[in-house]
Design an enzyme around this catalytic site. Sequence first.
Site, PDB file in Angstrom:
ATOM      1  N   PRO A 190      -0.387  34.221 -14.730  1.00 58.81           N
ATOM      2  CA  PRO A 190       0.264  35.410 -14.173  1.00 58.81           C
ATOM      3  C   PRO A 190       0.770  35.203 -12.743  1.00 58.81           C
ATOM      4  O   PRO A 190       1.658  35.925 -12.296  1.00 58.81           O
ATOM      5  CB  PRO A 190      -0.840  36.477 -14.222  1.00 58.81           C
ATOM      6  CG  PRO A 190      -1.716  36.050 -15.358  1.00 58.81           C
ATOM      7  CD  PRO A 190      -1.722  34.546 -15.277  1.00 58.81           C
ATOM      8  N   GLY A 224      -7.092  29.183 -16.921  1.00 56.32           N
ATOM      9  CA  GLY A 224      -6.155  29.881 -17.785  1.00 56.32           C
ATOM     10  C   GLY A 224      -5.671  31.203 -17.230  1.00 56.32           C
ATOM     11  O   GLY A 224      -4.739  31.804 -17.776  1.00 56.32           O
ATOM     12  N   PHE A 225      -6.278  31.651 -16.116  1.00 58.14           N
ATOM     13  CA  PHE A 225      -5.856  32.907 -15.495  1.00 58.14           C
ATOM     14  C   PHE A 225      -4.763  32.696 -14.450  1.00 58.14           C
ATOM     15  O   PHE A 225      -4.277  33.656 -13.863  1.00 58.14           O
ATOM     16  CB  PHE A 225      -7.043  33.601 -14.818  1.00 58.14           C
ATOM     17  CG  PHE A 225      -8.164  33.978 -15.741  1.00 58.14           C
ATOM     18  CD1 PHE A 225      -8.074  33.809 -17.112  1.00 58.14           C
ATOM     19  CD2 PHE A 225      -9.333  34.520 -15.231  1.00 58.14           C
ATOM     20  CE1 PHE A 225      -9.118  34.156 -17.961  1.00 58.14           C
ATOM     21  CE2 PHE A 225     -10.382  34.873 -16.063  1.00 58.14           C
ATOM     22  CZ  PHE A 225     -10.280  34.688 -17.427  1.00 58.14           C
ATOM     23  N   PHE A 247     -10.535  31.428 -13.350  1.00 55.86           N
ATOM     24  CA  PHE A 247     -10.522  30.367 -14.350  1.00 55.86           C
ATOM     25  C   PHE A 247      -9.101  29.812 -14.447  1.00 55.86           C
ATOM     26  O   PHE A 247      -8.117  30.510 -14.203  1.00 55.86           O
ATOM     27  CB  PHE A 247     -10.960  30.879 -15.729  1.00 55.86           C
ATOM     28  CG  PHE A 247     -12.440  31.049 -15.883  1.00 55.86           C
ATOM     29  CD1 PHE A 247     -13.240  29.998 -16.320  1.00 55.86           C
ATOM     30  CD2 PHE A 247     -13.034  32.262 -15.595  1.00 55.86           C
ATOM     31  CE1 PHE A 247     -14.606  30.150 -16.462  1.00 55.86           C
ATOM     32  CE2 PHE A 247     -14.394  32.432 -15.736  1.00 55.86           C
ATOM     33  CZ  PHE A 247     -15.192  31.378 -16.176  1.00 55.86           C
ATOM     34  N   GLU A 261     -11.145  37.248  -7.059  1.00 59.02           N
ATOM     35  CA  GLU A 261     -11.926  38.160  -7.909  1.00 59.02           C
ATOM     36  C   GLU A 261     -13.414  37.843  -7.815  1.00 59.02           C
ATOM     37  O   GLU A 261     -13.852  36.746  -8.166  1.00 59.02           O
ATOM     38  CB  GLU A 261     -11.436  38.042  -9.354  1.00 59.02           C
ATOM     39  CG  GLU A 261      -9.982  38.459  -9.515  1.00 59.02           C
ATOM     40  CD  GLU A 261      -9.350  37.944 -10.804  1.00 59.02           C
ATOM     41  OE1 GLU A 261     -10.109  37.539 -11.711  1.00 59.02           O
ATOM     42  OE2 GLU A 261      -8.116  37.939 -10.902  1.00 59.02           O
ATOM     43  N   GLU A 287      -3.654  38.222 -10.503  1.00 60.64           N
ATOM     44  CA  GLU A 287      -3.433  36.909  -9.888  1.00 60.64           C
ATOM     45  C   GLU A 287      -2.100  36.824  -9.144  1.00 60.64           C
ATOM     46  O   GLU A 287      -2.011  36.188  -8.085  1.00 60.64           O
ATOM     47  CB  GLU A 287      -3.525  35.809 -10.949  1.00 60.64           C
ATOM     48  CG  GLU A 287      -4.935  35.516 -11.423  1.00 60.64           C
ATOM     49  CD  GLU A 287      -5.473  36.562 -12.398  1.00 60.64           C
ATOM     50  OE1 GLU A 287      -6.702  36.599 -12.618  1.00 60.64           O
ATOM     51  OE2 GLU A 287      -4.653  37.343 -12.941  1.00 60.64           O
ATOM     52  N   HIS A 346     -10.332  29.670 -20.691  1.00 59.34           N
ATOM     53  CA  HIS A 346     -11.333  29.312 -19.690  1.00 59.34           C
ATOM     54  C   HIS A 346     -11.537  27.799 -19.588  1.00 59.34           C
ATOM     55  O   HIS A 346     -12.454  27.356 -18.893  1.00 59.34           O
ATOM     56  CB  HIS A 346     -12.672  29.976 -20.016  1.00 59.34           C
ATOM     57  CG  HIS A 346     -12.670  31.463 -19.894  1.00 59.34           C
ATOM     58  ND1 HIS A 346     -11.950  32.273 -20.739  1.00 59.34           N
ATOM     59  CD2 HIS A 346     -13.306  32.294 -19.030  1.00 59.34           C
ATOM     60  CE1 HIS A 346     -12.147  33.545 -20.403  1.00 59.34           C
ATOM     61  NE2 HIS A 346     -12.962  33.571 -19.361  1.00 59.34           N
TER      62      HIS A 346
END
Length: 327
Positions: free
Chosen positions: A92, A88-89, A86, A32, A63, A132
């Site tokens: 997924p 925490g992403f 980040f 991204e 993701e 994040h």
Amino acid sequence: MSSYKDMAISKALNAGLQQAMMKNEKVLMFGEDVAELGGVFRVTEGLYKEFGQSRIFNTPIAESGIVGTAIGLAMRGYRPVVEIQFDGFVFPAFNQITSQLAKLTYRSEGSMQMPVVIRIPYGGGIGAVEHHSESPEAYFAHTPGLRVVTPSNPNDAYWMMQQAIESSDPVIMLEPKRRYWQKGPVNLDTAPMPLHNARVMLEGTQVTLLAYGPMVTAALQAAEIGAEEGVSIEVIDLRSLSPIDYPTIMASVKKTSRAVIVHEAPTNVSLSSEIAARISNEAFYNLEAPVIRVGGFDTPYPPAKLEEAFLPDADRILEAIDRSLAY
């Protein structure tokens, strides 16, 4: 004669990526906003201009799709490097990483290699909002088939990026985002050591202090303060979280007879849990005190105004060392 250049960790990662892309046209970079923008932290800045849209490109905010695409490209002979914007992403994509990427080589009896590098900025200390500032390393280190590494300084960032890309196995590259702007010398000619070796950063005789990623700086600060107070602390940067370089750890613990482990993640079911268990099992008769762990608290990551109370610092590390020495 080796040549050195002073650079920040983010720039060292960029330079490592650049070298890998120059050496092998099968190395691709995507994620991204990584192309024209250069990523949120500008780690890929300038690479789009140099290599073009066929080698570095933006993806949708998906993701699972990013990692799934990387798996497909690896099957076709490419060496994809993907950025998860980040820490925490990444969740997924967790199914793709743990159920597919980590298992395909084993599932194919070794006939299918998965040379995929997943870059994840991780940890706190930047005043960010929820999702994040996570420390998800234990999830990936727990998963057979994944290699997990984390640099703590620019020289390691430069070389570990290239070594990870050269690996035939999938590598989770955890980048300590709070240290992205920390500068240091980079040896542009010689790799410091193999990808999965730990490094003794500072020799000592009274206690072994184990750290990795963003906490190595805090560990060295604690050791410096400890030295002023007459305490000799040996600091080891683990560098690799899967596999872990236990011979280096055990040699140090058998010398000092004490161990303290520090990381940002909560200590419950963490990397420090496994390392403490292994030390207790393999160096039990050498220990003069229980292995002590210092980490984040067993809560979700707090709001930015409270994160400095959550994150371990030199004071908390030294308090644990004092407890160890008091036995």
